[in-house]
Design an enzyme around this catalytic site. Sequence first.
Site, PDB file in Angstrom:
ATOM      1  N   HIS A 537       0.855  -1.412   0.083  1.00 11.24           N
ATOM      2  CA  HIS A 537       0.073  -0.159  -0.062  1.00 11.24           C
ATOM      3  C   HIS A 537       0.979   1.096  -0.079  1.00 11.24           C
ATOM      4  O   HIS A 537       0.433   2.211   0.383  1.00 11.24           O
ATOM      5  CB  HIS A 537      -0.915   0.057   1.235  1.00 11.24           C
ATOM      6  CG  HIS A 537      -1.836  -1.080   1.361  1.00 11.24           C
ATOM      7  ND1 HIS A 537      -2.659  -1.199   2.286  1.00 11.24           N
ATOM      8  CD2 HIS A 537      -2.317  -1.774   0.530  1.00 11.24           C
ATOM      9  CE1 HIS A 537      -3.452  -2.533   2.245  1.00 11.24           C
ATOM     10  NE2 HIS A 537      -3.098  -2.896   1.010  1.00 11.24           N
TER      11      HIS A 537
HETATM   12  C1  LIG Z   1      -0.513  -7.690  -3.678  1.00 10.47           C
HETATM   13  C2  LIG Z   1      -1.311  -6.301  -3.552  1.00 10.47           C
HETATM   14  C3  LIG Z   1      -2.530  -6.635  -2.899  1.00 10.47           C
HETATM   15  C4  LIG Z   1      -3.403  -5.194  -2.494  1.00 10.47           C
HETATM   16  N1  LIG Z   1      -4.632  -5.577  -1.977  1.00 10.47           N
HETATM   17  C5  LIG Z   1      -5.738  -4.485  -1.931  1.00 10.47           C
HETATM   18  C6  LIG Z   1      -6.936  -4.678  -1.631  1.00 10.47           C
HETATM   19  O1  LIG Z   1      -7.324  -5.729  -1.425  1.00 10.47           O
HETATM   20  N2  LIG Z   1      -7.576  -3.651  -1.666  1.00 10.47           N
HETATM   21  C7  LIG Z   1      -7.196  -2.416  -1.962  1.00 10.47           C
HETATM   22  O2  LIG Z   1      -8.103  -1.463  -1.886  1.00 10.47           O
HETATM   23  N3  LIG Z   1      -6.056  -2.206  -2.136  1.00 10.47           N
HETATM   24  C8  LIG Z   1      -5.181  -3.146  -2.282  1.00 10.47           C
HETATM   25  N4  LIG Z   1      -3.893  -3.001  -2.857  1.00 10.47           N
HETATM   26  C9  LIG Z   1      -3.278  -1.629  -2.984  1.00 10.47           C
HETATM   27  C10 LIG Z   1      -3.814  -1.018  -4.346  1.00 10.47           C
HETATM   28  O3  LIG Z   1      -3.851  -1.886  -5.330  1.00 10.47           O
HETATM   29  C11 LIG Z   1      -2.600  -0.022  -4.819  1.00 10.47           C
HETATM   30  O4  LIG Z   1      -2.547   1.172  -3.757  1.00 10.47           O
HETATM   31  C12 LIG Z   1      -3.081   0.781  -5.861  1.00 10.47           C
HETATM   32  O5  LIG Z   1      -3.236  -0.018  -7.107  1.00 10.47           O
HETATM   33  C13 LIG Z   1      -2.232   1.821  -6.281  1.00 10.47           C
HETATM   34  O6  LIG Z   1      -2.488   2.779  -7.241  1.00 10.47           O
HETATM   35  P1  LIG Z   1      -1.496   3.403  -8.209  1.00 10.47           P
HETATM   36  O7  LIG Z   1      -2.491   4.187  -9.081  1.00 10.47           O
HETATM   37  O8  LIG Z   1      -0.806   4.167  -7.263  1.00 10.47           O
HETATM   38  O9  LIG Z   1      -0.659   2.536  -8.703  1.00 10.47           O
HETATM   39  P2  LIG Z   1      -0.527   1.203  -9.676  1.00 10.47           P
HETATM   40  O10 LIG Z   1      -1.869   0.761  -9.423  1.00 10.47           O
HETATM   41  O11 LIG Z   1       0.353   0.412  -9.090  1.00 10.47           O
HETATM   42  O12 LIG Z   1      -0.553   1.811 -10.980  1.00 10.47           O
HETATM   43  C14 LIG Z   1       0.809   2.183 -11.639  1.00 10.47           C
HETATM   44  C15 LIG Z   1       0.841   2.162 -12.887  1.00 10.47           C
HETATM   45  O13 LIG Z   1       1.734   3.130 -13.645  1.00 10.47           O
HETATM   46  C16 LIG Z   1       2.712   2.034 -14.472  1.00 10.47           C
HETATM   47  N5  LIG Z   1       3.877   2.577 -14.750  1.00 10.47           N
HETATM   48  C17 LIG Z   1       4.995   2.702 -13.626  1.00 10.47           C
HETATM   49  N6  LIG Z   1       5.818   3.154 -14.327  1.00 10.47           N
HETATM   50  C18 LIG Z   1       5.650   3.476 -15.460  1.00 10.47           C
HETATM   51  C19 LIG Z   1       6.182   4.228 -16.401  1.00 10.47           C
HETATM   52  N7  LIG Z   1       7.711   4.836 -16.221  1.00 10.47           N
HETATM   53  N8  LIG Z   1       5.785   4.483 -17.618  1.00 10.47           N
HETATM   54  C20 LIG Z   1       4.316   3.948 -17.931  1.00 10.47           C
HETATM   55  N9  LIG Z   1       3.834   3.320 -17.034  1.00 10.47           N
HETATM   56  C21 LIG Z   1       4.251   3.307 -15.752  1.00 10.47           C
HETATM   57  C22 LIG Z   1       2.518   0.499 -13.934  1.00 10.47           C
HETATM   58  O14 LIG Z   1       2.867  -0.306 -14.634  1.00 10.47           O
HETATM   59  C23 LIG Z   1       1.185   0.562 -13.264  1.00 10.47           C
HETATM   60  O15 LIG Z   1       0.178   0.130 -14.151  1.00 10.47           O
HETATM   61  C24 LIG Z   1      -3.043  -4.043  -3.010  1.00 10.47           C
HETATM   62  C25 LIG Z   1      -1.865  -3.972  -3.567  1.00 10.47           C
HETATM   63  C26 LIG Z   1      -1.031  -5.164  -3.814  1.00 10.47           C
HETATM   64  C27 LIG Z   1       0.175  -4.945  -4.523  1.00 10.47           C
END
Ligand SMILES: Cc1cc2nc3c(=O)[nH]c(=O)nc-3n(C[C@H](O)[C@H](O)[C@H](O)COP(=O)(O)OP(=O)(O)OC[C@H]3O[C@@H](n4cnc5c(N)ncnc54)[C@H](O)[C@@H]3O)c2cc1C
Length: 615
Positions: A537
């Site tokens: 997270h």
């Molecule tokens: C194993 C696991 C279990 C979890 N369980 C839960 C749950 O049950 N419930 C819940 O609410 N949350 C849960 N979470 C947390 C939640 O999924 C994350 O907090 C959330 O997805 C984060 O969102 P984000 O948009 O910050 O990043 P992300 O969803 O990680 O998205 C970032 C995106 O940017 C892309 N990216 C990165 N660098 C680059 C680049 N240089 N160029 C282009 N693209 C790039 C990545 O490939 C990715 O697709 C869990 C997380 C994990 C890993």
Amino acid sequence: MDYHVPSPFTCNESLPGPSMTDMCSTSTFAVFMTLLGSLVQKNEKISGMCERVKSIDSPDPEYDYIVVGGGAAGSVVAARLSEISHWKVLLLEAGDDEPAAAAIPSYYSAVTQSRLDWKYQTTNESYACFSTNRSCLYTAAKVLGGSTVHNGMIYLRGNPTDYNNWAAMGNEGWTWDEVKPFFLKAEDNGEIDRVGRFWHSTGGPLSVERFPYRPPFADSILEAAKEAGFEISQDLTGDKITGFTIIQSTTKNGVRRSSGASYLRPIRNRENLQISLNSTVTRVVIENGRAVGVEYFQNGEFKTVSASQEVVLCAGTVRSPQILLLSGIGPEEHLKLMDIKVVQNLPGVGSNYHDHMYFMINFTINEPDVYDNNWAAATEYLDFQTGPLSSTGLGQVVAELASSTTTPDFPDIQIFGLGYDADCAPGEIGALRSTGKRTIAMVVGYQHPKSKGRISLASNDPFKYPTIWGNYLSESSDVDGLIEAINYVMRLADTNALKAYNITLSVSTLTACNNFTYPSTDYWKCAIQQDTFPQAHGSGSCKMGPEHDAMAVVDHELRVRGIKGLRVADTSIMPQIISGNTGAPTIMIGERASEFIKKDAAWRSDLCSPRSAIC
Ligand SMILES: Cc1cc2nc3c(=O)[nH]c(=O)nc-3n(C[C@H](O)[C@H](O)[C@H](O)COP(=O)(O)OP(=O)(O)OC[C@H]3O[C@@H](n4cnc5c(N)ncnc54)[C@H](O)[C@@H]3O)c2cc1C
């Protein structure tokens, strides 16, 4: 708004892996999984093959808005910005499209550790992950939908106090009353009559409901909780935010709905939104203090694309700060050390990184120890999307509880179950495991962490992973919180409801903690240091904060300080992680960022001439 409008029929022929065959190594199971994988892919209700987005290979030279990263927040931002039909929007995502297996809730870990996972490791931990050489695994998905493709699908929003605290830190517009409408805007609650319209809504892109199946032992845990004096809540995102519950999940009719599936697939034919997969952004191009485009790597080539209005970084808590640093935005000293020209000295970039930590307590119960991944379960799932494959087993039993150091209305402990997963069997399909007893786990997490670490560059090479120093558990209050949580679990295990299963704490296998009586507080402290995990997270590495906060990276409308036309919208902007799982709050952040951008654009078009100095 045109969500849920059916689009012309176009079906993908194949999807990227990992294939379901790759998920199990034994030969009996490989055949089973290969067959299951092909049936899943052909089943439109599960795989959504006919509603997948199409990736473009050659983006145009210029767009109005460029969104970097198509994860929890980025999918939302791309979808919402492209609602303005005369805005041309490009979404660049480093990963591929979702594999079909990820749609099956019980295979929630299918993507973890596969080629669709960034597979980060933290370094130099002084207080955590001793059993893994002081380096903790930090999983994050590299795929359209980001970590919503392999997360546990738990739907929680954090606590109203979390957001009121953000506002009290000087972030105008982020109180609970101000963010709640954006949770509701995102939501399409399939159980609205049960959970009520005060707290929930329908009609948004994100489907929320309970899994269609739960093992009977899940209800026994709730009985045990009641017997042990804990509260039972029908809805932890409603008016009873403390207690044990069967959680709602981001699923629809037994199928995972990632943010990509929820927000992007329904609008896949929108002409003003283009999506380029397998496109890794390496830096933001900045001219005269304004972001004017990005450089990215695709098909073995570096390319640039211009943004006439804004670039929005949604690359997640590890990559958004990395991209800022590679673009010359960050702590001056660090940039100089990395031989990067300083564009904007922002000392907070990468600091304030933190996460929830969790610890697993294993038990055995007197239940047949069958592998739930078998023909009967597969057939039921393929036909009806119900049965053991349609849920995360005990993962749906979730508690939010208050330790002795917080108030009852601001719980700081999370407990959830593990077990009854559809994992691979080493032998025959449907066989018993060797012990004859079923292993389950109760997982405890501390939700008000004070320990803070840092994301920094290991090199100015954009393909070298940044250094993640979690500094997890450096504050003793974070360990104390976990100890209280473990005591709650022991209270739960000491009930007639669970003793009826002969629930037994598993034997300790941690030789490093042999010097301590098992189980005692000293033993747990030792075990926590050895074997605790970040919950993935990760938050806070591009913190939102007011002008007087020297460590703030973005302002309250998520604009990067000192640079025009550049925002960050993902978990990294959270000044303090919320008390709960971060998926839905990050989707809310994506909704909020989109509104800020639309409001600014309206203001500019009303008040500014195209080349005005203030705009
Ligand atoms: C194993 C696991 C279990 C979890 N369980 C839960 C749950 O049950 N419930 C819940 O609410 N949350 C849960 N979470 C947390 C939640 O999924 C994350 O907090 C959330 O997805 C984060 O969102 P984000 O948009 O910050 O990043 P992300 O969803 O990680 O998205 C970032 C995106 O940017 C892309 N990216 C990165 N660098 C680059 C680049 N240089 N160029 C282009 N693209 C790039 C990545 O490939 C990715 O697709 C869990 C997380 C994990 C890993």
